[in-house]
Structures are given as structure tokens and as C-alpha cells.
Design an enzyme around this catalytic site. Structure first.
Site, mmCIF file in Angstrom:
data_model
loop_
_atom_site.group_PDB
_atom_site.id
_atom_site.type_symbol
_atom_site.label_atom_id
_atom_site.label_comp_id
_atom_site.label_asym_id
_atom_site.label_seq_id
_atom_site.Cartn_x
_atom_site.Cartn_y
_atom_site.Cartn_z
ATOM 1 N N ARG A 103 -81.017 -47.044 130.084
ATOM 2 C CA ARG A 103 -81.218 -46.554 128.726
ATOM 3 C C ARG A 103 -82.417 -45.608 128.589
ATOM 4 O O ARG A 103 -82.297 -44.502 128.040
ATOM 5 C CB ARG A 103 -81.433 -47.745 127.752
ATOM 6 C CG ARG A 103 -80.184 -48.458 127.370
ATOM 7 C CD ARG A 103 -80.470 -49.937 127.197
ATOM 8 N NE ARG A 103 -80.599 -50.505 128.528
ATOM 9 C CZ ARG A 103 -79.611 -51.133 129.157
ATOM 10 N NH1 ARG A 103 -78.501 -51.365 128.530
ATOM 11 N NH2 ARG A 103 -79.759 -51.567 130.393
ATOM 12 N N THR A 104 -83.583 -46.060 129.044
ATOM 13 C CA THR A 104 -84.815 -45.313 128.760
ATOM 14 C C THR A 104 -84.797 -43.943 129.436
ATOM 15 O O THR A 104 -85.058 -42.917 128.794
ATOM 16 C CB THR A 104 -86.046 -46.138 129.209
ATOM 17 O OG1 THR A 104 -85.900 -47.466 128.705
ATOM 18 C CG2 THR A 104 -87.332 -45.531 128.704
ATOM 19 N N LYS A 128 -93.497 -41.902 151.422
ATOM 20 C CA LYS A 128 -94.345 -41.671 152.613
ATOM 21 C C LYS A 128 -95.744 -42.224 152.396
ATOM 22 O O LYS A 128 -96.657 -41.948 153.164
ATOM 23 C CB LYS A 128 -94.448 -40.164 152.893
ATOM 24 C CG LYS A 128 -93.140 -39.472 153.151
ATOM 25 C CD LYS A 128 -93.413 -37.978 153.352
ATOM 26 C CE LYS A 128 -92.164 -37.143 153.205
ATOM 27 N NZ LYS A 128 -92.481 -35.726 153.000
ATOM 28 N N ARG A 178 -92.425 -44.913 134.058
ATOM 29 C CA ARG A 178 -92.176 -46.369 134.111
ATOM 30 C C ARG A 178 -92.723 -46.879 135.437
ATOM 31 O O ARG A 178 -92.522 -46.242 136.481
ATOM 32 C CB ARG A 178 -90.680 -46.673 134.008
ATOM 33 C CG ARG A 178 -90.364 -48.137 134.284
ATOM 34 C CD ARG A 178 -88.946 -48.516 133.962
ATOM 35 N NE ARG A 178 -88.726 -48.567 132.531
ATOM 36 C CZ ARG A 178 -87.604 -49.050 131.979
ATOM 37 N NH1 ARG A 178 -86.639 -49.510 132.727
ATOM 38 N NH2 ARG A 178 -87.468 -49.082 130.672
ATOM 39 N N HIS A 180 -93.799 -51.461 126.101
ATOM 40 C CA HIS A 180 -92.642 -50.535 126.151
ATOM 41 C C HIS A 180 -92.528 -49.981 124.719
ATOM 42 O O HIS A 180 -91.674 -50.378 123.944
ATOM 43 C CB HIS A 180 -91.403 -51.313 126.566
ATOM 44 C CG HIS A 180 -90.204 -50.479 126.900
ATOM 45 N ND1 HIS A 180 -90.142 -49.112 126.691
ATOM 46 C CD2 HIS A 180 -88.999 -50.827 127.425
ATOM 47 C CE1 HIS A 180 -88.952 -48.676 127.088
ATOM 48 N NE2 HIS A 180 -88.241 -49.692 127.535
HETATM 49 N N1 CP Z 1 -84.236 -51.499 127.298
HETATM 50 C C1 CP Z 1 -84.530 -50.816 128.415
HETATM 51 O O1 CP Z 1 -85.681 -50.443 128.672
HETATM 52 O O2 CP Z 1 -83.464 -50.565 129.237
HETATM 53 P P1 CP Z 1 -83.516 -49.794 130.638
HETATM 54 O O3 CP Z 1 -84.292 -50.688 131.598
HETATM 55 O O4 CP Z 1 -82.077 -49.630 131.042
HETATM 56 O O5 CP Z 1 -84.227 -48.498 130.425
#
Ligand code: CP
Length: 314
Positions: free
Chosen positions: A54-55, A82, A104, A132
Site C-alpha cells: 500500500r504505502t 554490498k 521505510r 507511520h
Molecule cells: N498499511 C501499510 O503500511 O501497508 P503496507 O505495508 O502494504 O505499505
């Protein structure tokens, strides 16, 4: 603000402003309004050290729908494999003058560390079990569009709160905006110490769900449990899985939410996940594009001033 690293530190009018901006992008993210070129000439780099559906995808769409160029770094085929460090990777990418880095990372605090070394804007796409922020914003937008407000709503966040950056960002956002937050789960996954965040803690799911307006389920993050107590799936579902019977304790019009990815039959029964009268899980994904459009646009607009004051960080 130059970056969006967390919900912590944002004031209610700032959250309101971001939600208003995102609300204004919903028609565009649904394709009902033509794409804008408000980010033409801008470059966004997605740098994901952890998996995402999603993100990552919605940041890419959000940038492209506003005319920005998007680079998706494949960490597994980059020089990280590496042994290049997080900071060296960030400084290298920064030298190519992107406008926004979306990051992320599995370690809490890693995105903030990186943000201190670059002069582009940085968005936290999820760092360890810390924050998040765009997930909390999209959840808030989903709730606000359905209920017209956040303040005074009773929101239950259920399951593996301990390992959840989604839960932390939501707790901060929802309490800041005047909602009453209840955390529900076994005390191994919802320690009583969470009460210090201004929430109520319940170990009994039926009691915790009583009269709730919103029921937000969380995935059991076994990959972060590292030798901690890992419950048996069958037992966990019996006590903490959302099914019709437990849901009956919440308000009759309570909304069902899940940030995804869902583990059906572990924290949520398919019967309630797919009850589209009440489940807004797909709508959360839709709002994710609108929120990310607003965040990218806002940070890109803030960037030019910030760059004039700090021409080359590192
Ligand atoms: N909700 C969420 O962060 O989903 P993803 O890990 O698929 O990005």
C-alpha cells in the site's frame, strides 16, 4: 515543517490542515478530476528497506498524479547489499537532488537519523514500531469523511499494539484530536504502560468494544516478536479475533478498519472484513493516495525556502 517524520509534535490545526488538503484531493485520486501538474519537475525517491504494498504504491501514484518523477529504489539490488550504510545511501541519493525521499526502515528512529543528513524533504513511510504518520492521517481522513468528526468518538485499537507503528501514530493523532482511544489485547501485546499515552487499556475484548464507534484491527507482527511470547493462532483468534459475536458489543453502526496487510482468521474473520456496509478497509487504501498527494505537495512547496537556508547537508 520540512519533513513528516511522525504525528508526534503536530498541533491540532496542522493535522486539520493536512486532512483538509487531503480531502481536497479525493476526487483527483478517484480519477473524477483531472490529474494536476503541481509537482511537475519534482523528483520523489521511494527508499523502502522493508516490504510494502500500500504505502510504496500509493506514494508512487500520489507523486505521478501530480506530475512528479518517481524513482523506486530496489534496496535488494542497490549497493546496500554490498554493505553501504543507511547514511551513505541517503547522502548519495541526496547528492542527486531529489525533492522528497520516502523512507521505510525496520529500525525505530532510522528515518529521523537519515533526515538529519539530507537537504531534501523526508517522509517517514514507517520506522520499526515507532511511527507511520501517513497511515494515521489516512485513517483519520476515512473516519472524518464517514463520521464528520474525530472529537468525542470512541475508537478501539485491537491486537498487537506493542509492535505497531500504526497504533502509535493513531493513538497520538486521535487523542490529539479529542477522540477517546481504547487499546484491547493481551497484556504481552498491550502493556498497561500504554495508559500513559492517555488511553484506556482492556484485556477483555468484549468489554473493550462496548459502545465503540470505530473498531481498528491490527496484524499480529510475529516477525517483530523475536523470542517474545508468540500466541497460538487458534487461541489468539478465540480471544482477540474480530468476529460477528464480539463486534455485536460495539455500536450497531461501528466502522471496521484495518491498515493491512490482513491476516484473515488470525485477527479478523473474513465475514466481518468483507462486510462492506461496515468495513472501510478498501476506503482506507483509497484515502491513502489522497493523503500522500497532500503530504508530497505540501513538503515540496515548503522545500525551496528550507534549501535556501541549508544548501548542502551531510
Ligand atoms: N498499511 C501499510 O503500511 O501497508 P503496507 O505495508 O502494504 O505499505
Amino acid at each position: 515543517h520540512r519533513h513528516l517524520l511522525g504525528i508526534q509534535g503536530l498541533h491540532p490545526p496542522e493535522i486539520q490542515h493536512l486532512l483538509d488538503l487531503a480531502d481536497g484531493q479525493v476526487d483527483r485520486c478517484r480519477g473524477l478530476d483531472k490529474a494536476s501538474d503541481g509537482m511537475a519537475g519534482r523528483t520523489v525517491i521511494n527508499l523502502f528497506f522493508e516490504n510494502s504494498t500500500r504505502t510504496r504504491t500509493s506514494f508512487e501514484l500520489a507523486a505521478k498524479r501530480q506530475g512528479a518523477e518517481v524513482i523506486n529504489m530496489q534496496v535488494s539490488t542497490s549497493s546496500v547489499a554490498k554493505g553501504e550504510t543507511l547514511i551513505d545511501t541517503a547522502v548519495t541519493l541526496n547528492a542527486m537532488h531529489p525533492d522528497v525521499l520516502v523512507v521505510r526502515h525496520p529500525e525505530s528512529g532510522a528515518v529521523k537519523l537519515l533526515a538529519e543528513k539530507v537537504n531534501c524533504a523526508v517522509v517517514n513511510g514507517g520506522d520499526g514500531s515507532h511511527e507511520h504518520p501517513t497511515q494515521a492521517l489516512l485513517d483519520a481522513l476515512t473516519i472524518r469523511r464517514r463520521r464528520g468528526r474525530l472529537d468525542g468518538l470512541r475508537v478501539a485499537i485491537c491486537g498487537d499494539v506493542l509492535h505497531s507503528r500504526v497504533a502509535r501514530s493513531n493513538i497520538i493523532l486521535l487523542t490529539t484530536m479529542g477522540a477517546q482511544v481504547r487499546l484491547i489485547g493481551p497484556n504481552t501485546l498491550v502493556p498497561a504502560s500504554f495508559a500513559a499515552m492517555g488511553v484506556e487499556v482492556f484485556t477483555n475484548m468484549r468489554e473493550g468494544l462496548s459502545d465503540c464507534d470505530i473498531v481498528m484491527m491490527l496484524r499480529l507482527q510475529t516477525e517483530r516478536m523475536r523470542g517474545n511470547f508468540i500466541p497460538s493462532v487458534r487461541e489468539y483468534f478465540r480471544f482477540y479475533g474480530l468476529d460477528r459475536d464480539k463486534l455485536a458489543r460495539a455500536r450497531p453502526d461501528a466502522l471496521i478498519m484495518h491498515p493491512g496487510p490482513m491476516n484473515r482468521g488470525v485477527e479478523i474473520d473474513s465475514d466481518v472484513a468483507d462486510d462492506f456496509e461496515r468495513s472501510v478497509i478498501r476506503e482506507q487504501v483509497e484515502m491513502g493516495v489522497a493523503v500522500r498527494m497532500a503530504v508530497l505537495r505540501l513538503l515540496a512547496n515548503n522545500l525551496d525556502n528550507a534549501r535556501r537556508n541549508q544548501p548542502f547537508a551531510g
